[in-house]
Scaffold this motif. Structure first.
Motif, mmCIF file in Angstrom:
data_model
loop_
_atom_site.group_PDB
_atom_site.id
_atom_site.type_symbol
_atom_site.label_atom_id
_atom_site.label_comp_id
_atom_site.label_asym_id
_atom_site.label_seq_id
_atom_site.Cartn_x
_atom_site.Cartn_y
_atom_site.Cartn_z
ATOM 1 N N GLU A 34 -79.399 -47.676 -44.333
ATOM 2 C CA GLU A 34 -80.216 -48.572 -45.142
ATOM 3 C C GLU A 34 -81.624 -48.003 -45.147
ATOM 4 N N PHE A 35 -82.247 -47.988 -46.335
ATOM 5 C CA PHE A 35 -83.591 -47.419 -46.394
ATOM 6 C C PHE A 35 -84.471 -48.220 -47.333
ATOM 7 N N LEU B 105 -88.741 -45.661 -44.840
ATOM 8 C CA LEU B 105 -88.048 -45.927 -43.585
ATOM 9 C C LEU B 105 -86.544 -45.854 -43.805
ATOM 10 N N ILE B 106 -85.833 -45.274 -42.839
ATOM 11 C CA ILE B 106 -84.374 -45.250 -42.842
ATOM 12 C C ILE B 106 -83.889 -45.917 -41.559
ATOM 13 N N VAL B 107 -82.953 -46.835 -41.693
ATOM 14 C CA VAL B 107 -82.333 -47.466 -40.534
ATOM 15 C C VAL B 107 -80.914 -46.933 -40.429
ATOM 16 N N ARG B 108 -80.621 -46.275 -39.278
ATOM 17 C CA ARG B 108 -79.331 -45.624 -39.089
ATOM 18 C C ARG B 108 -78.780 -45.990 -37.714
ATOM 19 N N ILE C 21 -88.559 -42.385 -39.403
ATOM 20 C CA ILE C 21 -89.451 -42.061 -40.522
ATOM 21 C C ILE C 21 -88.950 -40.772 -41.158
ATOM 22 N N PRO C 22 -88.526 -40.817 -42.421
ATOM 23 C CA PRO C 22 -87.905 -39.629 -43.021
ATOM 24 C C PRO C 22 -88.936 -38.588 -43.453
ATOM 25 N N VAL D 133 -83.992 -36.263 -48.973
ATOM 26 C CA VAL D 133 -84.961 -37.177 -49.565
ATOM 27 C C VAL D 133 -85.637 -36.561 -50.782
ATOM 28 N N PHE D 134 -86.052 -35.305 -50.691
ATOM 29 C CA PHE D 134 -86.781 -34.701 -51.811
ATOM 30 C C PHE D 134 -85.893 -34.534 -53.043
ATOM 31 N N GLU D 135 -84.544 -34.495 -52.820
ATOM 32 C CA GLU D 135 -83.624 -34.318 -53.932
ATOM 33 C C GLU D 135 -83.440 -35.587 -54.769
#
Length: 500
Positions: A463-464, A442-445, A451-452, A429-431
């Motif tokens: 999907e995020f 939010l990430i749906v996996r 919660i990332p 995420v930070f990249e």
């Protein structure tokens, strides 16, 4: 009308609407265009089906105009200015000069193939030269195109109804086809289109300013105010003898990009009305046609449609968009994506109402042409788009959430899906290095939400949701697209920070 008649009418109307909604749901799972199912429903209800007799062309034209106002208003409200702004010059040329080129080539083909008089042939060419806003908007919602071809298609379909209607009215009115007559017609078209655009801009800007500054007593009044303002633009332009269709679309685009309160609710309300208008219009057009006399017009419709799709449309696209450096792949797609729908059929009622000789045959040819070639084009568009590589692999789209204080947050939410070929796979995420204030919320996996954190890695199929302050959406989209294409080392398009 008695109460009993009202009850029967409501029963039949609601039943037809429910059947049409079910048809739309069935069509959504297939490449079959929903408009064909609505037309088929109208034909089934008509005199050669259940037996409802309807042959009022003038009423059909009037109701068709009203439906087009709603459809164009909804299309304008859901149009992103950032998407169409780079494409607007090419789309404007295609919607005006391109219409003239398409009319001339298709008219010449109709004259040669069907042995029609020149006026009737050019009238047929003008009628079928307009792409249908409802059909194009439906395709854009289902097909993730790159921003440039999507912007050209979106703007063209919203703009070209106006010049086509004016051109058909001029030809139906018996204008001379010599140099002086054509020159006068062109000048009038330019004047009416220019005045219509100015009225749309003025009404949209004034209405947006008022709506933003006035606190209405109920949130449901905001969608009504916006739609009434767009309709006012149409009526004002029409009464001023200019293009009402151009005015309503321009006003709706201005309003839709003005940051109005309760924007998602307004767009949802407009979308519902547009669906109702489409269903009612297509069913009505299906009722108007007489299927028993359509058989003899199949081959004329196939021939004229082929000339339109394979000659006239490509020529109009090439001659108007090449100047704006539109790539050949995009030109091929734009040529094939010029969908016809309700607009040509509604416009075909104009010469019928004006009692132009041979207008009944023109109407039947247009109806058959729309059915056959819409089926061919719409079902093949996804395959062609992927073959020409004009789709957007990141499939980035806005997600509208309706929460009471949403308009006070000055924020937007983006929903992103990671396809298998995306370089987002494995990126933390930070990249992403998103602009300041933007966050992945939010990430749906695999059906589960998480919660990332900064070091959470994205995976294919995720999907995020991304929350971004108003004004940073374009930079956020650019960064996400860059990482999706080149990976974590992608250059930061929105600023100087980069890794390569």
């Amino acid at each position: 009308m008695t109460v009993h008649h009202l009850n029967v009418g409501l029963l039949i109307g609601s039943a037809v609407l429910l059947v049409a909604i079910a048809a739309a749901r069935a069509a959504a799972a297939t490449p079959l265009p929903g408009l064909l199912l609505f037309l088929g429903l109208g034909v089934l209800l008509g005199e050669d089906g259940i037996g409802i007799r309807f042959d009022d062309s003038e009423l059909t034209r009037t109701l068709g105009y009203a439906a087009l106002v709603v459809i164009l208003a909804e299309g304008g409200l859901t149009t992103s200015w950032h998407t169409i702004r780079p494409a607007l010059p090419a789309a404007t040329a295609l919607a005006t000069i391109g219409v003239g080129i398409s009319t001339a080539i298709t008219g010449a083909a109709a004259h040669q193939l069907l042995h029609l008089p020149w006026r009737s042939a050019l009238l047929l060419g003008a009628i079928v030269s307009s792409t249908d806003a409802a059909a194009v908007f439906a395709v854009l919602r289902r097909l993730p195109l790159r921003s440039r071809p999507a912007g050209i298609l979106e703007a063209e379909s919203g703009l070209n109804d106006a010049p086509v209607v004016l051109l058909v009215l001029a030809l139906s009115g018996g204008r001379r086809l010599d140099g002086a007559g054509i020159g006068r017609t062109v000048l009038e078209l330019v004047g009416e289109l220019s005045l219509g655009a100015l009225i749309g801009l003025a009404v949209g800007a004034a209405a947006g300013r008022v709506i933003r500054g006035v606190a209405l007593p109920a949130s449901g009044l905001y969608p009504l105010t916006v739609l009434a303002s767009a309709t006012f633009a149409y009526a004002a332009a029409a009464l001023a003898h200019s293009s009402g269709f151009l005015a309503v679309y321009v006003a709706a685009v201005v309003l839709g990009n003005s940051g109005l309160p309760h924007g998602p609710a307004t767009r949802g309300f407009a979308e519902g009305l547009a669906w109702l208008a489409q269903i009612g219009l297509f069913v009505l057009l299906g009722l108007l046609v007489t299927p028993s006399r359509l058989g003899e017009e199949v081959w004329p419709a196939v021939g004229v449609g082929a000339a339109l799709l394979l000659l006239a449309r490509p020529a109009s696209v090439a001659l108007t968009t090449t100047w704006f450096r539109v790539q050949w792949r995009e030109q091929v797609f734009l040529s094939w994506a010029g969908l016809r729908g309700a607009v040509p059929i509604v416009v075909a009622t104009i010469p019928v109402v004006d009692h132009v000789p041979g207008s009944d045959q023109l109407f039947d040819i247009v109806f058959v042409l729309v059915v056959i070639w819409t089926l061919v084009q719409a079902t093949s568009l996804p395959w062609l788009a992927h073959r020409l590589h004009v789709t957007d692999t990141t499939e980035l789209r806005t997600l509208d959430l309706e929460v009471a204080p949403l308009e006070h947050l000055a924020a937007e939410i983006l929903q992103v899906r990671i396809p298998p070929e995306s370089q987002l796979h494995g990126v933390e995420v930070f990249e992403l290095r998103l602009p300041a204030g933007v966050a992945v919320s939010l990430i749906v996996r695999d059906g589960s939400a998480l919660i990332p954190g900064p070091h959470t890695r994205f995976r294919r199929g995720d999907e995020f949701l991304v929350v971004c302050p108003t004004g940073t959406r374009q930079a956020t989209e650019q960064r996400l697209r860059a990482v999706a294409e080149h990976g974590r080392l992608a250059r930061w398009l929105a600023g100087p920070a980069n890794d390569q």
